[in-house]
Design a protein around this motif. Structure first.
Motif, mmCIF file in Angstrom:
data_model
loop_
_atom_site.group_PDB
_atom_site.id
_atom_site.type_symbol
_atom_site.label_atom_id
_atom_site.label_comp_id
_atom_site.label_asym_id
_atom_site.label_seq_id
_atom_site.Cartn_x
_atom_site.Cartn_y
_atom_site.Cartn_z
ATOM 1 N N LEU A 29 -0.364 -7.914 1.567
ATOM 2 C CA LEU A 29 -1.368 -8.722 0.874
ATOM 3 C C LEU A 29 -1.462 -10.320 1.317
ATOM 4 C CD1 LEU A 29 -0.600 -7.705 -2.818
ATOM 5 C CD2 LEU A 29 -2.552 -7.205 -1.600
ATOM 6 N N ARG A 30 -0.458 -10.764 2.047
ATOM 7 C CA ARG A 30 -0.711 -12.027 2.793
ATOM 8 C C ARG A 30 -1.076 -11.869 4.159
ATOM 9 N NH1 ARG A 30 -1.098 -15.594 -1.115
ATOM 10 N NH2 ARG A 30 0.697 -15.530 -2.805
ATOM 11 N N GLN A 31 -1.672 -10.992 4.708
ATOM 12 C CA GLN A 31 -2.085 -10.847 6.142
ATOM 13 C C GLN A 31 -3.668 -11.066 6.214
ATOM 14 O OE1 GLN A 31 -0.799 -7.115 7.531
ATOM 15 N NE2 GLN A 31 1.377 -7.758 7.406
ATOM 16 N N LYS A 32 -4.038 -11.461 7.096
ATOM 17 C CA LYS A 32 -5.669 -11.642 7.454
ATOM 18 C C LYS A 32 -5.951 -10.044 7.897
ATOM 19 C CE LYS A 32 -8.994 -14.590 8.824
ATOM 20 N NZ LYS A 32 -9.388 -16.106 9.474
ATOM 21 N N ALA A 33 -6.926 -9.442 7.105
ATOM 22 C CA ALA A 33 -7.224 -8.094 7.508
ATOM 23 C C ALA A 33 -8.138 -8.143 8.968
ATOM 24 C CB ALA A 33 -8.181 -7.724 6.290
ATOM 25 N N VAL A 34 -7.965 -6.878 9.456
ATOM 26 C CA VAL A 34 -8.656 -6.618 10.855
ATOM 27 C C VAL A 34 -10.100 -6.247 10.592
ATOM 28 C CG1 VAL A 34 -8.740 -5.192 12.863
ATOM 29 C CG2 VAL A 34 -6.335 -6.106 11.628
ATOM 30 N N TRP A 35 -11.016 -6.704 11.449
ATOM 31 C CA TRP A 35 -12.384 -6.353 11.616
ATOM 32 C C TRP A 35 -12.546 -4.887 11.799
ATOM 33 C CZ3 TRP A 35 -16.440 -9.865 10.730
ATOM 34 C CH2 TRP A 35 -17.648 -9.453 10.899
ATOM 35 N N VAL A 36 -13.538 -4.300 10.988
ATOM 36 C CA VAL A 36 -13.902 -2.804 11.071
ATOM 37 C C VAL A 36 -14.680 -2.790 12.123
ATOM 38 C CG1 VAL A 36 -14.509 -0.704 10.204
ATOM 39 C CG2 VAL A 36 -13.275 -2.277 8.780
ATOM 40 N N ALA B 203 -9.315 -3.087 0.749
ATOM 41 C CA ALA B 203 -8.373 -2.306 1.409
ATOM 42 C C ALA B 203 -7.060 -2.574 1.531
ATOM 43 C CB ALA B 203 -9.003 -1.946 2.935
ATOM 44 N N PRO B 204 -6.727 -4.124 1.672
ATOM 45 C CA PRO B 204 -5.453 -4.617 1.778
ATOM 46 C C PRO B 204 -4.536 -4.116 0.370
ATOM 47 C CG PRO B 204 -6.693 -6.186 2.945
ATOM 48 C CD PRO B 204 -7.747 -4.943 2.085
ATOM 49 N N GLN B 205 -5.192 -4.001 -0.753
ATOM 50 C CA GLN B 205 -4.746 -3.576 -1.878
ATOM 51 C C GLN B 205 -3.810 -2.309 -1.819
ATOM 52 O OE1 GLN B 205 -7.725 -5.525 -4.132
ATOM 53 N NE2 GLN B 205 -6.101 -5.568 -5.815
ATOM 54 N N VAL B 206 -4.417 -1.436 -0.644
ATOM 55 C CA VAL B 206 -3.826 -0.177 -0.740
ATOM 56 C C VAL B 206 -3.231 0.028 0.546
ATOM 57 C CG1 VAL B 206 -5.426 1.035 -2.625
ATOM 58 C CG2 VAL B 206 -5.826 0.916 0.200
ATOM 59 N N PHE C 81 -14.037 -4.043 1.208
ATOM 60 C CA PHE C 81 -13.694 -3.855 -0.116
ATOM 61 C C PHE C 81 -14.886 -3.213 -0.935
ATOM 62 C CE2 PHE C 81 -15.010 -8.709 0.314
ATOM 63 C CZ PHE C 81 -16.145 -8.280 -0.548
ATOM 64 N N ILE C 82 -14.493 -3.199 -2.096
ATOM 65 C CA ILE C 82 -15.586 -2.319 -2.966
ATOM 66 C C ILE C 82 -15.762 -3.163 -4.224
ATOM 67 C CG2 ILE C 82 -16.044 -0.309 -4.369
ATOM 68 C CD1 ILE C 82 -15.440 0.567 -1.636
ATOM 69 N N VAL C 83 -17.169 -3.479 -4.535
ATOM 70 C CA VAL C 83 -17.639 -4.033 -5.712
ATOM 71 C C VAL C 83 -17.830 -3.001 -6.664
ATOM 72 C CG1 VAL C 83 -18.925 -5.830 -6.917
ATOM 73 C CG2 VAL C 83 -17.754 -6.297 -4.398
ATOM 74 N N ALA C 84 -17.357 -2.814 -7.823
ATOM 75 C CA ALA C 84 -17.429 -1.870 -8.821
ATOM 76 C C ALA C 84 -17.661 -2.314 -10.127
ATOM 77 C CB ALA C 84 -16.805 -0.575 -8.543
ATOM 78 N N SER C 85 -18.654 -3.328 -10.545
ATOM 79 C CA SER C 85 -18.522 -3.656 -11.839
ATOM 80 C C SER C 85 -19.034 -2.919 -12.819
ATOM 81 C CB SER C 85 -19.464 -5.096 -11.674
ATOM 82 O OG SER C 85 -19.361 -5.717 -12.911
ATOM 83 N N ARG C 86 -18.330 -2.773 -13.807
ATOM 84 C CA ARG C 86 -18.747 -2.043 -14.879
ATOM 85 C C ARG C 86 -17.984 -2.449 -16.223
ATOM 86 N NH1 ARG C 86 -14.805 0.045 -13.251
ATOM 87 N NH2 ARG C 86 -13.608 1.906 -13.883
#
Length: 177
Positions: free
Chosen positions: A15-22, A51-54, A61-66
């Motif tokens: 959670l404290r790492q910078k994520a990698v470009w896809v 994605a880092p949260q899993v 990431f997913i935006v899934a507002s409801r």
């Protein structure tokens, strides 16, 4: 088949790492991760998940507002995968509002965020998308984007007096209605 993934919690170094470009959006593993994240965020009553949260350190990431039990007034939007997202412009207006996080269970914080942002991201089909987001959806995007930068909402809270437990927050929401 899509499945709910375990959500890592504050203290996990990912959670404290910078994520990698896809690089390869069409990769089967990336496409499966997108499907699994959509299932995970829905079953966890979230409005977004990165994605880092899993424990997958990808810029996705997913935006899934409801509306749900955690965010009863959230607007309804189709779950959207945002790959290699960027904020390209933002308003001068900053608004504070309460946020929680699936990786920081039991706590809410009053977090300042830009009211309006202009973003770009690549969708799951490899198409570049540009949008302007406002209000709650802009907040979701900024919250999830922070996860890709190795930050959590607690890093943005300006004072510990602007924290409360989830139970207290929910109780205050019932009084408000």
């Amino acid at each position: 088949m899509s499945q709910k993934l375990p959500i890592i919690q504050l203290g996990n170094p990912i959670l404290r790492q910078k994520a990698v470009w896809v690089e390869n959006i069409k990769d089967k593993e990336i496409q499966k991760l997108i499907d699994d994240l959509i299932v995970t965020v829905s079953q966890a009553n979230g409005v977004g998940i990165a994605a880092p949260q899993v424990a997958e350190s990808w810029r996705l990431f997913i935006v899934a507002s409801r509306p749900n039990s955690r965010y009863p007034h959230a607007p309804e939007i189709e779950p959207t995968a945002m790959i290699n997202p960027q904020i390209i412009a933002y308003s001068t207006e900053v608004v504070k509002d309460w946020e929680g996080c699936l990786s920081v269970p039991g706590i809410r914080g009053l977090v300042p965020r830009y009211q309006t942002i202009e973003i770009e991201y690549t969708d799951r089909n490899g198409q570049l998308q540009k949008q302007q987001l406002t209000d709650f959806v802009a907040r979701i995007f900024q919250h999830e984007y922070d996860h890709l930068e190795g930050k959590v909402f607690l890093d943005r809270v300006e004072s510990t007096e602007e924290l409360m437990t989830e139970a207290e927050y929910q109780q205050r929401q019932k009084v408000r209605i």
